[in-house]
Design a protein around this motif. Structure first.
Motif, PDB file in Angstrom:
ATOM      1  N   ILE A 165     -40.329  -6.427 -50.567  1.00  0.00           N
ATOM      2  CA  ILE A 165     -40.626  -5.031 -50.254  1.00  0.00           C
ATOM      3  C   ILE A 165     -41.934  -4.606 -50.912  1.00  0.00           C
ATOM      4  CG2 ILE A 165     -39.836  -2.657 -50.548  1.00  0.00           C
ATOM      5  CD1 ILE A 165     -36.966  -3.715 -50.353  1.00  0.00           C
ATOM      6  N   GLU A 198     -45.226  -3.008 -49.065  1.00  0.00           N
ATOM      7  CA  GLU A 198     -45.767  -1.700 -49.415  1.00  0.00           C
ATOM      8  C   GLU A 198     -47.174  -1.773 -49.988  1.00  0.00           C
ATOM      9  OE1 GLU A 198     -41.586   0.609 -50.502  1.00  0.00           O
ATOM     10  OE2 GLU A 198     -42.883  -0.148 -52.112  1.00  0.00           O
ATOM     11  N   LEU A 218     -32.330   3.691 -47.939  1.00  0.00           N
ATOM     12  CA  LEU A 218     -33.783   3.817 -47.927  1.00  0.00           C
ATOM     13  C   LEU A 218     -34.130   5.293 -47.795  1.00  0.00           C
ATOM     14  CD1 LEU A 218     -34.569   0.892 -45.452  1.00  0.00           C
ATOM     15  CD2 LEU A 218     -34.172   0.791 -47.923  1.00  0.00           C
ATOM     16  N   ARG A 278     -33.736   2.224 -52.342  1.00  0.00           N
ATOM     17  CA  ARG A 278     -35.184   2.081 -52.405  1.00  0.00           C
ATOM     18  C   ARG A 278     -35.861   3.276 -51.732  1.00  0.00           C
ATOM     19  NH1 ARG A 278     -38.690  -2.213 -54.590  1.00  0.00           N
ATOM     20  NH2 ARG A 278     -40.736  -1.799 -53.719  1.00  0.00           N
ATOM     21  N   SER A 323     -39.150   5.154 -50.028  1.00  0.00           N
ATOM     22  CA  SER A 323     -40.349   4.712 -49.300  1.00  0.00           C
ATOM     23  C   SER A 323     -41.387   5.820 -49.367  1.00  0.00           C
ATOM     24  CB  SER A 323     -40.022   4.393 -47.835  1.00  0.00           C
ATOM     25  OG  SER A 323     -39.187   3.282 -47.728  1.00  0.00           O
ATOM     26  N   LYS A 338     -43.516   1.428 -43.215  1.00  0.00           N
ATOM     27  CA  LYS A 338     -43.025   0.713 -44.388  1.00  0.00           C
ATOM     28  C   LYS A 338     -41.501   0.713 -44.438  1.00  0.00           C
ATOM     29  CE  LYS A 338     -47.157  -0.143 -45.524  1.00  0.00           C
ATOM     30  NZ  LYS A 338     -47.707  -1.402 -44.990  1.00  0.00           N
ATOM     31  N   THR A 339     -40.894   1.815 -44.017  1.00  0.00           N
ATOM     32  CA  THR A 339     -39.437   1.858 -44.019  1.00  0.00           C
ATOM     33  C   THR A 339     -38.870   0.874 -43.007  1.00  0.00           C
ATOM     34  OG1 THR A 339     -39.516   4.174 -44.681  1.00  0.00           O
ATOM     35  CG2 THR A 339     -37.428   3.366 -43.828  1.00  0.00           C
ATOM     36  N   THR A 388     -39.071  -2.502 -44.634  1.00  0.00           N
ATOM     37  CA  THR A 388     -38.065  -2.594 -45.684  1.00  0.00           C
ATOM     38  C   THR A 388     -36.677  -2.777 -45.083  1.00  0.00           C
ATOM     39  OG1 THR A 388     -39.396  -1.218 -47.158  1.00  0.00           O
ATOM     40  CG2 THR A 388     -37.053  -1.402 -47.664  1.00  0.00           C
TER      41      THR A 388
END
Length: 329
Positions: free
Chosen positions: A27, A31, A89, A121, A123, A135-136, A139
């Motif tokens: 991840i 990112e 997320l 996590r 984002s 990005k999510t 992930t």
């Protein structure tokens, strides 16, 4: 001393084995803003793609104070107790001033944070919502590759982030507060159109439960008017208490029912293909933005264009044309 070279094959194998350290490393790659890290993340995601796509993806939104984190903590704990692996997320719009996260940290979900079968996590967007979505998505795929079969994507519930999360997930849950009267007037039509289910939270007992039931009736009437009829799924309205863990099992049964119905008709597969195309364009837009901020020369000339528009020397259209020329548009 130079950092050791990244072994993508080893990282892939460890990720597929469910190692949390490998997931966190993957991840972080996704990112990163470094070009080599981005390339490595793309290669890694392509390598694990056949092992993704099996999870139930649920988006959850609601105004601040509606109890999203408390509800997710209780729901996620129920699911891990039932044998699921749950990833949470948080689509987290970052502060445009400091770059810091607006949402709180894992302490908002105390039980899940300590659960070995859960992974939390955020984002952060650094001011770019499209970057959050991209990005999510990455992930989410990495979590699925690591064996997580339920993905809960939380949004802070501010405008466009809700649409972004709906485009990430299979099922979109909207949490509401009891006391529909004034709140109903402020509901955005777009939220009701996105919702696959509305859950009125804080339906604890006594007067609170009565107010929640009254609110649920109002929301059902609004959904009946505003959402199109569907032979496959009619968005239900339920009452829950995240704090007291009331009726969350029934809520999850409806999520599973939705998944089974739309899988049978092929709608889940079609929806995900459409989301993949939107993901592609989000990445294109992100790359164009990176071209504008990626080199000192381009940043300098962009600043000059901004200044000329600010001084009234050029129109916004002329300034936009000057900036577009910098990236060959």
């Amino acid at each position: 001393m130079a950092a050791p070279a990244l072994d993508l094959d080893d990282l892939r194998d460890r990720l597929l084995a469910g190692e949390r350290a490998a997931l966190a490393r993957a991840i972080t790659l996704a990112e990163s803003k470094r070009a080599d890290h981005r390339a490595a993340a793309r290669d890694l995601i392509d390598a694990v793609l056949p092992h993704t796509g099996k999870a139930i993806r649920v988006g959850i939104t609601g105004v601040p104070g509606v109890g999203k984190s408390t509800t997710i903590d209780a729901l996620g704990s129920n699911l891990t107790a039932a044998g699921h692996k749950v990833a949470v997320l948080a689509v987290d719009p970052s502060s445009t001033r400091t770059g810091g996260s607006i949402l709180g940290d894992k302490t908002r979900m105390a039980r899940l944070a300590l659960d070995p079968n859960a992974f939390i996590r955020p984002s952060p967007s650094s001011g770019t919502l499209g970057g959050v979505a991209a990005k999510t998505r990455e992930t989410m795929l990495l979590c699925e590759a690591a064996g997580f079969d339920v993905i809960l994507v939380e949004t802070v519930g501010v405008g466009q982030s809700e649409t972004a999360v709906a485009d990430l997930t299979d099922f979109f849950l909207v949490l509401m507060l009891p006391g529909a009267g004034d709140e109903l007037q402020g509901i955005k039509k777009g939220i009701l159109e996105l919702a696959d289910m509305i859950a009125v939270n804080k339906a604890d007992e006594g007067e609170a439960e009565r107010r929640a039931n009254a609110a649920a009736s109002e929301y059902r009437a609004a959904l009946h008017i505003l959402t199109p009829a569907s032979a496959t799924w009619t968005p239900p309205v339920v009452t829950i208490s995240g704090f007291h863990n009331l009726r969350l099992d029934a809520l999850w049964e409806k999520v599973v029912d939705h998944r089974e119905r739309l899988t049978a008709t092929g709608e889940i597969a079609r929806k995900r293909r459409e989301q993949d195309v939107k993901w592609m364009w989000a990445l294109v837009h992100e790359r164009l933005h990176q071209r504008l901020v990626g080199t000192a020369e381009v940043r300098e000339r962009t600043a000059e264009a901004e200044a000329s528009v600010s001084r009234g020397e050029h129109s916004p259209a002329a300034g936009a044309a000057r900036i577009a020329e910098l990236i060959g548009l």
